[in-house]
Every structure is written in C-alpha cells, then in structure tokens.
Scaffold this motif. Structure first.
Motif, PDB file in Angstrom:
ATOM      1  N   ILE A  68       0.726  -1.175  -0.282  1.00 52.45           N
ATOM      2  CA  ILE A  68       0.185   0.072   0.143  1.00 52.45           C
ATOM      3  C   ILE A  68       0.435   1.321  -0.155  1.00 52.45           C
ATOM      4  O   ILE A  68       0.863   2.067  -0.912  1.00 52.45           O
ATOM      5  CB  ILE A  68      -0.766  -0.188   1.387  1.00 52.45           C
ATOM      6  N   LYS A  69       2.130   0.537   0.405  1.00 53.38           N
ATOM      7  CA  LYS A  69       2.699   2.111   1.041  1.00 53.38           C
ATOM      8  C   LYS A  69       3.459   2.366  -0.416  1.00 53.38           C
ATOM      9  O   LYS A  69       3.137   3.952  -1.095  1.00 53.38           O
ATOM     10  CB  LYS A  69       4.069   1.645   2.060  1.00 53.38           C
ATOM     11  N   GLY A  70       3.336   1.959  -1.265  1.00 56.59           N
ATOM     12  CA  GLY A  70       4.164   1.675  -2.466  1.00 56.59           C
ATOM     13  C   GLY A  70       3.433   2.356  -3.329  1.00 56.59           C
ATOM     14  O   GLY A  70       3.524   3.049  -4.133  1.00 56.59           O
ATOM     15  N   PHE A  71       2.050   1.523  -2.972  1.00 55.57           N
ATOM     16  CA  PHE A  71       1.102   1.910  -4.509  1.00 55.57           C
ATOM     17  C   PHE A  71       0.719   4.160  -4.078  1.00 55.57           C
ATOM     18  O   PHE A  71       0.807   4.448  -4.410  1.00 55.57           O
ATOM     19  CB  PHE A  71      -0.472   2.005  -4.335  1.00 55.57           C
TER      20      PHE A  71
ATOM     21  N   GLY B 117       0.786   7.220  -6.286  1.00 58.41           N
ATOM     22  CA  GLY B 117       0.181   8.278  -6.381  1.00 58.41           C
ATOM     23  C   GLY B 117      -1.566   7.534  -6.778  1.00 58.41           C
ATOM     24  O   GLY B 117      -2.419   8.620  -6.342  1.00 58.41           O
ATOM     25  N   ALA B 118      -1.082   6.656  -5.568  1.00 59.14           N
ATOM     26  CA  ALA B 118      -2.779   6.190  -5.888  1.00 59.14           C
ATOM     27  C   ALA B 118      -3.424   6.096  -4.056  1.00 59.14           C
ATOM     28  O   ALA B 118      -2.813   6.571  -3.631  1.00 59.14           O
ATOM     29  CB  ALA B 118      -2.618   4.620  -5.887  1.00 59.14           C
ATOM     30  N   GLU B 119      -4.554   5.972  -3.774  1.00 56.86           N
ATOM     31  CA  GLU B 119      -5.303   6.260  -2.974  1.00 56.86           C
ATOM     32  C   GLU B 119      -6.443   4.611  -2.954  1.00 56.86           C
ATOM     33  O   GLU B 119      -6.576   4.754  -3.889  1.00 56.86           O
ATOM     34  CB  GLU B 119      -6.596   6.921  -2.537  1.00 56.86           C
ATOM     35  N   VAL B 120      -5.372   4.097  -2.115  1.00 51.76           N
ATOM     36  CA  VAL B 120      -5.718   2.941  -1.408  1.00 51.76           C
ATOM     37  C   VAL B 120      -6.593   2.583  -0.528  1.00 51.76           C
ATOM     38  O   VAL B 120      -6.321   3.747   0.940  1.00 51.76           O
ATOM     39  CB  VAL B 120      -4.750   1.643  -1.498  1.00 51.76           C
TER      40      VAL B 120
ATOM     41  N   GLU C 119      10.149   7.365  -5.463  1.00 54.58           N
ATOM     42  CA  GLU C 119      11.114   6.731  -4.697  1.00 54.58           C
ATOM     43  C   GLU C 119      11.358   5.308  -3.780  1.00 54.58           C
ATOM     44  O   GLU C 119       9.891   6.596  -3.074  1.00 54.58           O
ATOM     45  CB  GLU C 119      12.702   7.637  -4.002  1.00 54.58           C
ATOM     46  N   ILE C 120      10.617   4.707  -3.043  1.00 51.24           N
ATOM     47  CA  ILE C 120       9.963   3.810  -2.367  1.00 51.24           C
ATOM     48  C   ILE C 120      10.838   3.180  -1.624  1.00 51.24           C
ATOM     49  O   ILE C 120      11.506   2.348  -2.064  1.00 51.24           O
ATOM     50  CB  ILE C 120       9.174   2.709  -2.784  1.00 51.24           C
ATOM     51  N   TYR C 121      10.922   3.366  -0.366  1.00 48.57           N
ATOM     52  CA  TYR C 121      11.820   2.291   0.655  1.00 48.57           C
ATOM     53  C   TYR C 121      10.604   1.678   1.120  1.00 48.57           C
ATOM     54  O   TYR C 121      10.248   1.895   2.256  1.00 48.57           O
ATOM     55  CB  TYR C 121      12.556   3.691   1.688  1.00 48.57           C
ATOM     56  N   LEU C 122      11.650  -0.003   0.817  1.00 46.13           N
ATOM     57  CA  LEU C 122      10.671  -1.190   1.663  1.00 46.13           C
ATOM     58  C   LEU C 122      11.185  -0.932   3.196  1.00 46.13           C
ATOM     59  O   LEU C 122      12.285  -1.156   3.473  1.00 46.13           O
ATOM     60  CB  LEU C 122      10.594  -2.272   0.853  1.00 46.13           C
TER      61      LEU C 122
END
Ligand code: UD1
Length: 424
Positions: free
Chosen positions: A128-131, A135-138, A157-160
């Motif tokens: 969810i954090k990635g989506f 730019g998505a609403e989840v 940029e997405i940090y897991l």
C-alpha cells in the motif's frame, strides 16, 4: 473429492528427475502479461492449482487465455473489468498482484482480499505504501483492496521496511506503467523477482537492478507481446534435494539452477550429504549415506536460507544426529508441521519462532495432516524416511505448488500413491 497421499516409507530415491517451471515466478509473470498491449506466451508453467486460479482471474477480467501443455498465451486486449471476485482471489496469495497490474494499466483496481497459506499474519502495508507513493489512493478492509489513481501513476522513490517479495513485485508491476522513474530501495532479491524483471523487459519495459537491493524502473514505455520461458522452481528443486538426502538416495535433479540453491546446498554439505553441480548443464546431484549431523538454520530473505525450504528441511533434521535449532524469522506460524512429525516419533519443541529438534534414529508412519503447502512437502519427506505407512491428508495444499509430486517421486523409486481421503 478429498484425497490423501499414502507413502510406504524407507525406500531409497535413485535416478534423474526434471524440475518444473517456478510457481512463484509464474504467479508474478502471469498478471504482468496485462501490462502489454499485445498477446504474450509464457512457457514452462507448472501445472499446479495456483496457476489455474490465476487463469480463472484473467478470464474473469476479460482476457483471452489459451493453454497448450505448459504454455499459456494471454491476450489482454479484451480486458473490460478491474474487479477480482472473492471466489477467485481467496484461492491464493498472489491474486493481489492484480492490484499492481490493473492499477498500472487502468488507474483502478478492486481486488478481493487474497487467501494463501496460513503461515503468519502477512500484512500488506508495504504494498500500500508503494501504491500510495506512486499516486494512488488505497482503501483496504477485510474483503477488498480498492486502489484509484484518477490522474494516473507517477514514478517515486520507495523504501521498503523489509525486503518483501510481494511488495517488490506489486510495485514493479504498477511502476512499469507509471509516468517517470521509480526506485525501490531495500527490494527483495529472490530469483523470481529477477525473472519478472526479465519478462517486463522482454515486453519493452525497463527494469534495472533486479537481484540487488535497489531496483530502478523507467515507467510508461510502450509494451509489446513476447514469448517468455519461466525459470526453474527453486523450491521444488530444493524439496527434491532434501528428499534425496532423506532417503539416503542418489538423485540427479535436472533443470535446477545451482546458484539459486546455495543456502540449501551449504546446509546439506554441513549435514554430511554430497552435493555436486552439473558440468555443462543446469543440474544438481545429491547423494547421501543417510548418516546426517545436526545443523542450525535461520530463515532469511534471498540469498539467505528460504523459509519455504525450512519446513521440508526440518523433517530431514528430525533424524539427524544431535540437536538442530531452526530460527524462523519470516513467518511465525511455520512450525506447525512439527506437531505432525512428533506423531511420527519426532522429538521437537517450539518456542515462539524457534524450533529445537532432537534427532531420533527413525520416524514411524501414521496418519498426518498438512496445514499448508510447504508443511505438506515436509510431511512427504518425513513419510519417505519413515518406517511403515504414512497417510497425508489435505493434499490440496501440496497440489497448490507441486506438479504431480507423487509421480516424480515414484519415478525415483518411492512407493507413493494418491487415494480418496476415505480409502482404507
Ligand atoms: C513470498 C512467497 C512465499 C515465501 C515468501 C518469503 C510468492 C507468491 N510467495 O511471499 O512463498 O514464503 O515470499 O520468501 O512469491 N511483510 C510485511 N508487510 C508487507 C509485506 C510483507 O510486514 O507489506 C512481512 C511478512 O509478514 C513477512 C515478510 O515481510 O514476515 C516477508 O513477506 P514477503 O516477502 O512479502 O512474502 P510474500 O510475498 O507473501
């Protein structure tokens, strides 16, 4: 009809066996075919029930699917829906890859909550954090994952927080159709993540760095059809390697990629088995005299020891000399098969995520029940080693990930048959 596997234990496995295409790779690659604007053919698919479930989902969405042996051709041009029903989604974990794929292509996805093996809590916060970063609403509740990106997705940029396999795959799927560049930091490095990257690139996408902890995706490139062959199944190969050692056997496993098996190979060598890589071909030969030493195992993301092989390995360790300690760091409920192996005479104690296994000279066959896919594989290994007859119930779990396991083992000399669950 419910079925069981009946194993007459104590027979040595000997001969050559060929590994199927990777289940987990296929589970990522099949939804990825929706990213293309043309048909794709995916070859070397294992014939397991998880793949059949994805096919049903593709057809539910409107894609046209043609099967020919182990190949599947997916034509995404008829896709008219972004809704995956509970009826199909609950059948497996990987149904949630349709969130990433549909969100990427249509800016919208309504996917019923996935099922899969009950091996731990399995949150999806990193997906969810990635989506959201894209730019998505989840919104998520117990029955549905709804994602919206009315104005399309953009690179980010997405940090897991942890190198989640599923989150890495889902973000790769969505980011491939986003505008601009995405970087996934602390990404999963599993072989099937690399296989998905290669498939996306074969369709015209640009994914770099897969197999390292930083993956870079250039989104929004035109995607076209391709023909792609899935890598061999790392976990099936590992299960066969363990079964060979467990029966004091001598088995050549063809199609297995030795580099994917290093963590297991190291442990089998430490236990006293002999493992040789094929020269000039992708194969591994495992030989053992059945006299094994105890080892300790800590499950870790790739290239560490895979959690999916921990369960079959613990069956093997139940007759190794001495005390083995297994630290399961990925899934907290992955020791439940030890309850069943204790019924066969195994001695073990589970304290939270740690299992302490005291090796016994032999196991004795009895009726046991698989609680999940790899627990089922562990019980098969235990049954092959045991004296007498083992009946394994809940075979449907094993069928999710192993194609005709009993046929492969029979070819190697095991006496194993599939029977109705209520057979005497
Ligand atoms: C995949 C494999 C599964 C394997 C597992 C670990 C597939 C279809 N399944 O599962 O066979 O056992 O990798 O190698 O490829 N986590 C979170 N939040 C998230 C996502 C994950 O906390 O959003 C945690 C999980 O609870 C778990 C760990 O991260 O403790 C690893 O999970 P992940 O790598 O995502 O496993 P899966 O993709 O579900």
């Amino acid at each position: 009809m419910a079925e069981k596997l009946r194993i007459y234990g104590g027979r040595r496995l000997e001969g050559t066996v060929v590994v199927n295409g990777g289940k987990n790779a296929a589970l990522a690659i099949i939804p990825a075919a929706l990213l293309s604007s043309e048909p794709c053919t995916i070859e070397n698919l294992p014939q397991v029930s998880d793949i059949a479930a994805l096919r049903d989902i593709l057809e539910e969405l409107g894609a046209s699917v043609t099967l020919a042996g182990s190949s599947m051709t997916i034509d995404p041009r008829g896709v008219h829906s972004t809704f995956v029903s509970e009826e199909h989604a609950w059948r497996l974990r990987a149904s949630y890859y349709f969130v990433g794929a549909l969100l990427g292509v249509f800016g919208k996805a309504d996917v019923s909550y996935p099922g899969g093996c009950a091996i731990g809590s399995r949150p999806i916060d990193q997906h969810i954090k990635g989506f959201e970063a894209l730019g998505a609403e989840v919104t998520v509740d117990n029955s549905m994952i709804c994602a919206r990106a009315e104005h399309g997705l953009h690179g980010a940029e997405i940090y897991l927080d942890m190198p989640s396999v599923g989150a890495t795959i889902n973000i790769m799927l969505a980011a491939t159709r986003a505008k601009g560049n995405t970087i996934i930091v602390n990404a999963g490095k599993e072989p099937h993540i690399v296989d998905l990257a290669n498939f996306i690139n074969a369709m015209g996408g640009s994914v770099k760095g897969a197999g390292t902890d930083t993956i870079r995706i250039r989104g929004g490139r035109p995607m076209h059809g391709c023909t792609y062959t899935v890598i061999p199944d790392q976990i099936e190969a590992g299960t066969l390697m363990i079964a060979a050692a467990a029966t004091a056997g001598d088995v050549l496993i063809r199609g297995a990629l030795p580099t994917h098996m290093e963590a297991l190979t190291a442990k089998l060598l430490e236990m006293g088995a002999r493992v040789d890589e094929g020269v000039g071909e992708d194969s591994i030969r495992v030989r053992s005299d059945g006299n094994h030493r105890h080892v300790n195992i800590k499950t870790l993301p790739y290239p560490g020891f895979p959690t999916d092989l921990q369960q079959p390995m613990s069956a093997l360790l139940s007759t190794a000399r001495g005390t083995s300690i297994i630290n399961e760091t990925i899934y907290e409920m992955r020791h439940r098969h030890l309850d069943e192996i204790r019924r066969m005479g195994g001695q073990s104690e589970v304290r939270d995520r740690i299992a302490i296994i005291d090796g016994v000279p032999k196991l004795t066959g009895c009726a046991v029940t698989a609680t999940d896919l790899r627990a089922g594989a562990a019980l098969v290994v235990a049954g092959l080693m045991a004296e007498g007859v083992t009946d394994i119930y809940n075979v449907q779990f094993i069928d999710r990930g192993y194609e005709h396991l009993e046929k492969k083992l029979s070819q190697l000399g095991a006496r194993i048959e599939r029977l109705p669950a209520d057979a005497d």
